[in-house]
Scaffold this motif. Structure first.
Motif, mmCIF file in Angstrom:
data_model
loop_
_atom_site.group_PDB
_atom_site.id
_atom_site.type_symbol
_atom_site.label_atom_id
_atom_site.label_comp_id
_atom_site.label_asym_id
_atom_site.label_seq_id
_atom_site.Cartn_x
_atom_site.Cartn_y
_atom_site.Cartn_z
ATOM 1 N N LEU A 157 -0.491 1.929 1.528
ATOM 2 C CA LEU A 157 -1.122 3.294 1.492
ATOM 3 C C LEU A 157 -1.070 3.833 2.782
ATOM 4 O O LEU A 157 -1.305 5.023 3.103
ATOM 5 N N GLY A 158 -0.434 3.135 3.756
ATOM 6 C CA GLY A 158 -0.335 3.746 5.320
ATOM 7 C C GLY A 158 -1.583 3.815 5.974
ATOM 8 O O GLY A 158 -2.867 3.494 5.346
ATOM 9 N N SER A 159 -1.664 4.559 6.932
ATOM 10 C CA SER A 159 -2.582 4.911 7.777
ATOM 11 C C SER A 159 -3.348 6.237 7.229
ATOM 12 O O SER A 159 -2.500 6.756 6.425
ATOM 13 N N ALA A 160 -4.403 6.518 7.643
ATOM 14 C CA ALA A 160 -4.873 7.870 7.313
ATOM 15 C C ALA A 160 -3.751 8.970 7.718
ATOM 16 O O ALA A 160 -3.768 9.874 6.781
ATOM 17 N N ALA A 161 -3.119 8.807 8.805
ATOM 18 C CA ALA A 161 -2.177 10.000 9.226
ATOM 19 C C ALA A 161 -1.286 9.901 8.092
ATOM 20 O O ALA A 161 -0.575 11.039 7.804
ATOM 21 N N GLU A 164 -2.211 11.706 5.151
ATOM 22 C CA GLU A 164 -2.652 12.871 5.272
ATOM 23 C C GLU A 164 -1.039 13.907 4.771
ATOM 24 O O GLU A 164 -1.162 14.713 4.073
ATOM 25 N N SER A 165 0.070 13.131 5.655
ATOM 26 C CA SER A 165 1.258 14.011 5.199
ATOM 27 C C SER A 165 1.775 13.687 3.783
ATOM 28 O O SER A 165 2.261 14.567 3.282
ATOM 29 N N TYR A 166 1.575 12.472 3.275
ATOM 30 C CA TYR A 166 1.958 12.242 1.968
ATOM 31 C C TYR A 166 1.169 13.185 0.829
ATOM 32 O O TYR A 166 1.706 13.822 0.174
ATOM 33 N N ARG A 167 -0.252 13.335 1.220
ATOM 34 C CA ARG A 167 -0.951 14.134 0.405
ATOM 35 C C ARG A 167 -0.364 15.632 0.232
ATOM 36 O O ARG A 167 -0.521 16.163 -0.912
ATOM 37 N N ALA A 211 7.861 11.681 -8.666
ATOM 38 C CA ALA A 211 7.098 12.239 -7.578
ATOM 39 C C ALA A 211 7.625 11.499 -6.297
ATOM 40 O O ALA A 211 8.105 10.360 -6.396
ATOM 41 N N PRO A 212 7.307 12.339 -5.280
ATOM 42 C CA PRO A 212 7.773 11.556 -3.790
ATOM 43 C C PRO A 212 6.999 10.297 -3.773
ATOM 44 O O PRO A 212 5.906 10.131 -4.243
ATOM 45 N N SER A 213 7.879 9.450 -2.943
ATOM 46 C CA SER A 213 7.161 7.898 -2.765
ATOM 47 C C SER A 213 6.306 7.907 -1.537
ATOM 48 O O SER A 213 6.992 8.396 -0.628
ATOM 49 N N ILE A 214 5.294 7.206 -1.466
ATOM 50 C CA ILE A 214 4.619 6.915 -0.171
ATOM 51 C C ILE A 214 5.629 6.239 0.860
ATOM 52 O O ILE A 214 5.365 6.374 2.206
ATOM 53 N N ALA A 215 6.478 5.694 0.339
ATOM 54 C CA ALA A 215 7.603 4.701 1.058
ATOM 55 C C ALA A 215 8.112 5.479 2.227
ATOM 56 O O ALA A 215 8.419 5.300 3.394
ATOM 57 N N ARG A 244 5.376 1.337 -6.009
ATOM 58 C CA ARG A 244 4.914 2.490 -4.836
ATOM 59 C C ARG A 244 3.883 3.381 -5.513
ATOM 60 O O ARG A 244 3.558 4.645 -5.005
ATOM 61 N N ARG A 245 3.469 3.326 -6.829
ATOM 62 C CA ARG A 245 2.679 4.013 -7.584
ATOM 63 C C ARG A 245 1.251 3.457 -7.385
ATOM 64 O O ARG A 245 0.228 3.931 -8.099
ATOM 65 N N LEU A 246 1.158 2.203 -6.963
ATOM 66 C CA LEU A 246 -0.183 1.562 -7.031
ATOM 67 C C LEU A 246 -0.940 2.170 -5.859
ATOM 68 O O LEU A 246 -0.840 2.148 -4.798
ATOM 69 N N VAL A 247 -2.049 2.935 -6.368
ATOM 70 C CA VAL A 247 -2.953 3.668 -5.326
ATOM 71 C C VAL A 247 -4.260 2.968 -5.394
ATOM 72 O O VAL A 247 -5.286 3.208 -4.317
ATOM 73 N N ARG A 248 -4.794 2.245 -6.452
ATOM 74 C CA ARG A 248 -6.164 1.969 -6.331
ATOM 75 C C ARG A 248 -7.071 3.028 -6.610
ATOM 76 O O ARG A 248 -6.939 4.215 -6.287
#
Ligand code: HAM
Length: 415
Positions: A157-161, A164-167, A211-215, A244-248
């Motif tokens: 899920l990457g860092s908070a930053a 934020e851009s993915y959101r 949807a766009p992927s977090i990757a 890539r859809r696993l978000v918890r």
């Protein structure tokens, strides 16, 4: 919420013994914390816009009007406990806990309002080695438990930053598809858009898939962390799938997240889940401390083991003592106590009422006894005890002295 009856308690005990034995083997230490916490802890740690906080907590006020909740999970309490007890002040910690959690969910197969978890929380290790160790340990657990139909799904899920851009991109994307979003998705679109990705609504499936992927939004650092975790799993031959859809469902996660899923339990197939939560300790008032962990659902594991008949019950009783009513009961009881002194490891049951031999033998059979010891007038006269093998009818019944009975049982029952 349900009762666990004796015919299944042994599965729980064996499961807990195997899992906690492995945790000790890897050098993790147990921590215990209360069932109740101030509600505010869960709101701030788990996140306001999560199913758990929005609609699943058992929350009430105590006699001083303080809002308290039954713990819905263990990570928030562990963080509170390590901070309050100064456990992570300049030292890492590898901790585990076990016990009931409470969520007011719609009960269904594999989903209960009181359920048990064994959870693990590791503090102070920033690298992927700690995540890898958790996964290697869990992989070993499945092997020791005899569970083979389980797969590992991983994501970052990457860092908070990064998030934020993915959101922002996700919100823009889903705004173009408002017509297919259900009410819950629309409500969460701006507050928690990542959660839309694990909606189970079939009407939203195609839109979620496209949807766009977090990757594409992970920083180099985050991607390297994730790649290194995958490299360790490859080297240790632990298979995994990247999803890539696993978000918890809880908000505290960052970087690597994972779920162990089985197809053998229907819709509620996640046996164990977790990931990194590097920001939570600081959010709860501590020094910035990297952290990672997981929790496994014991109810689901028991259900799987019972449904698939993965384990056979061990014999519950080694020795059953049957006696004739002409024999003084105080002598029978004294004899049983003597055997318990001399052979403390064996399970010995004495028949506790006067009854015919026939009915006592029936009870011995039902208890799964390996041997019965028989005390009748003949045995008392001769100062001997009759020993009968219950499982192997070819072994002849024999009369032995007390000392020979002790040696015989020691030899036969491997004491
Ligand atoms: P979780 O995904 O909410 O994560 O729960 C972990 C596991 O607990 C699930 O995979 C499932 O096996 C079991 N579980 C959850 N809810 C229920 C239920 N209602 N009935 C039966 N079993 C259930 C957490 O709780 C995080 N605290 C895990 C964690 C620890 N992450 C980092 N450290």
């Amino acid at each position: 919420m349900y009762d666990v009856t004796p015919d299944q308690v042994w599965v729980w005990q064996k499961l807990e013994a195997i899992v906690t034995g492995l945790l000790q083997q890897y050098g993790y230490q147990e921590i215990r914390f209360p069932l109740l916490e101030k509600t505010a802890l869960f709101h701030s740690a788990i996140g306001e816009v999560t199913d758990v906080v929005e609609k699943e907590m058992f929350t009430f006020t105590d006699r001083k009007d303080v809002s308290i909740s039954l713990r819905p999970e263990g990570t928030a309490s562990t963080v509170r406990a390590v901070l309050e007890n100064g456990l992570i002040f300049n030292e890492p910690q590898k901790l585990w806990y076990s016990g009931p959690m409470f969520r007011y969910e719609k009960p269904q197969k594999g989903r209960n309002r009181q359920f048990s978890q064994i959870g693990v929380e590791v503090f102070g290790y920033p690298g992927p080695e700690a995540d890898a160790e958790l996964l290697l340990m869990t992989h070993r657990m499945w092997q020791q438990l005899g569970i083979d139909n389980v797969r590992l799904e991983l994501n970052s899920l990457g860092s908070a930053a990064c998030r934020e851009s993915y959101r922002t991109v996700l919100i823009e994307y889903f705004e173009q598809h408002l017509d297919v979003l259900d009410e819950e998705a629309k409500n969460r679109l701006h507050s928690n858009p990542l959660r839309l990705l694990d909606s189970k609504n079939p009407d939203m499936k195609a839109v979620i898939k496209a949807a766009p992927s977090i990757a594409d939004y992970l920083s180099d650092e985050s991607q390297a962390h994730f790649n290194q975790l995958c490299a360790i799993l490859d080297a240790c031959e632990v298979p995994y799938e990247i999803n890539r859809r696993l978000v918890r469902g809880l908000d505290y996660y960052s970087h690597n997240v994972f779920e162990w899923i089985t197809d053998d339990l229907g819709a509620q197939g996640t046996l164990c889940a977790g990931g990194r939560y590097d920001a939570l300790v600081e959010m709860q008032g501590g020094k910035p401390t990297p952290a990672t962990g997981f929790a496994m659902g014991l109810d689901r594991l028991v259900e799987l083991i019972v449904d698939k008949q993965l384990w056979q019950a061990d014999a519950q009783t080694d020795v059953y003592v049957v006696w004739d009513k002409q024999v003084a009961v105080d002598q029978v009881m004294a004899l049983c106590e003597q055997i318990r002194n001399d052979l403390p490891e064996i399970t010995l049951m004495m028949h506790l009422t006067e009854a015919s031999f026939k009915s006592q033998f029936k009870k011995a059979d039902k208890a799964g006894a390996q041997f019965t010891l028989i005390l009748g007038p003949d045995e008392m006269d001769k100062q001997l005890i009759s020993v009968k093998a219950m499982q192997d009818r070819n072994v002849p019944q024999q009369q032995l002295s007390y000392q020979d009975v002790v040696s015989f049982l020691t030899q036969q029952l491997g004491q």
